[in-house]
Design an enzyme around this catalytic site. Sequence first.
Site, short mmCIF file in Angstrom:
data_model
loop_
_atom_site.label_atom_id
_atom_site.label_comp_id
_atom_site.label_asym_id
_atom_site.label_seq_id
_atom_site.Cartn_x
_atom_site.Cartn_y
_atom_site.Cartn_z
N GLU A 287 -8.78 0.12 4.35
CA GLU A 287 -8.08 1.33 4.07
C GLU A 287 -7.48 1.61 2.77
O GLU A 287 -6.73 0.51 2.55
CB GLU A 287 -6.99 1.86 5.31
N GLU B 286 -3.24 -2.85 11.68
CA GLU B 286 -1.96 -2.69 11.46
C GLU B 286 -1.01 -2.95 12.61
O GLU B 286 -0.46 -2.33 13.11
CB GLU B 286 -1.63 -1.30 10.76
C1 FCB Z 1 -2.28 3.70 7.85
C2 FCB Z 1 -3.26 3.86 9.34
C3 FCB Z 1 -4.15 5.14 9.15
C4 FCB Z 1 -3.60 6.35 8.32
C5 FCB Z 1 -3.06 5.79 7.09
C6 FCB Z 1 -2.63 7.09 6.16
O1 FCB Z 1 -1.32 2.96 8.20
O2 FCB Z 1 -3.90 2.95 9.92
O3 FCB Z 1 -4.54 5.67 10.59
O4 FCB Z 1 -2.85 6.94 9.15
O5 FCB Z 1 -1.93 4.79 7.29
#
Ligand code: FCB
Length: 457
Positions: free
Chosen positions: A363, A167
């Site tokens: 994620e 990110e």
């Molecule tokens: C993302 C991050 C991760 C976590 C999630 C909830 O932005 O990559 O580390 O904090 O959100």
Amino acid sequence: MTQHLPTGEQLTFGAATASYQIEGATTADGRGVSIWDTFAATPGATRDGKDGSVACDSYHRYTEDADLVAGLGVDYYRFSVAWPRVMPAGTGAVEERGLDYYDRLVDALLERGVTPTGTFYHWDLPQALEDKGGWLERDTALAFVDYALAVHERLGDRVKVWATHNEPWCAAYLGYAAGVHAPGRREGGQAHRAAHHLMLSHGLVAQALHEAGNRDVGIVLNLAPIWPEPGTPAEAADGVDAVRNRVWLDPLVDGEYDAGLLRVAPELADPDLVRDGDLALIRGSADWLGINYYTPVRPGPVVPTPDGEERHPETDAYPGVPPVTFHVREPRTHIGWEVESSGLEELLVETHRRTGLPLMVTENGAAYADQTWVDGPDGRHVDDQDRVAYLRDHIAATERAREAGADVRGYIVWTLLDNFEWAEGYTKYFGIVHVDPDTQDRTPKASYRWLQERLRG
Ligand code: FCB
């Protein structure tokens, strides 16, 4: 399970964590200071005033965590390496004891039949580099290559699938424009410089790993579907898309920053910043793309208030973009993010169409208050049926995207453990395993059991 990127015949599964969020032990074995140590120690920076110095103590409990991953039945575990453990001063001397930790972690996973996949940068920049300007400086991108190669030299025989960054939007814009993440700077359009240096560093590391024979180098982006509310000015909606999505995808796919992006980010037209060869290097450098998805982004028109205050706090994270508001529809998770699984499907289909790259959902998950404990055959546990529903719906959306032709190879749940949730401290729980902050006891939640059952088929 091959150690390389999954082939995609069927959807594969993993669980993710990040170094600063779980490791603790921030002064152990020669680790240097990171920008998150410094930022979290700043009064008011985190919701509960806490930091990652203990976190889940995974630095010492990694075998227990590896057991949990293996017990879950997923194919792989996505972890990140802390730069300040490996190069405490950001450049120069390598701290072998830091690498030893990841060596042990990787072996613990492999012994249990879990494939480790690594991320070189999940936001814990050595403070020494921030003191020299951090990601606003080109030298940081160059330093990143030495660091990543040191890690790859030690782990590359066993860890094949690497992501350079996690990110970069957060690293650049939350870190250097909105100031709500480390290093907590509010530099407006200067954050676009950070974005370029992050992408440059990705390109440089991808090139170096490719030269070392690795063809599984990706980057993890928190791209978002942009769904403007009625009445949103077109330039505002386009600007949000440019800063959230195109600033990463355009250089990766086309080797350029497009005209719409340059309108909101004139900094990216500076030849001292974007030097000859930079964009050509970045173009085509990713072998795969990771997508972190939680919620759609709904820009809306600015509604003037009686005191004339038109600025929406999130606008700070989109420097140069005309003022917009950000709308969040119901239902929402405990962190206030809208639940809308169709956003994931759309994003996967659209990103595959745009890039042609193999995709991984690197994620996806949800924060819930987790107040309900029940007795089960394995003892008391959090009965997080809301998280079960979230995961079920988003895995289904991922499957739908595959059926629609998107080349999605895997789905990785965020996250294994309740952990340090950045500016939210320890107040938002995304884990499928509960972690008692006092005892560090790990207790699988209903969502862990649900995923385990699903994977057993
Ligand atoms: C993302 C991050 C991760 C976590 C999630 C909830 O932005 O990559 O580390 O904090 O959100």
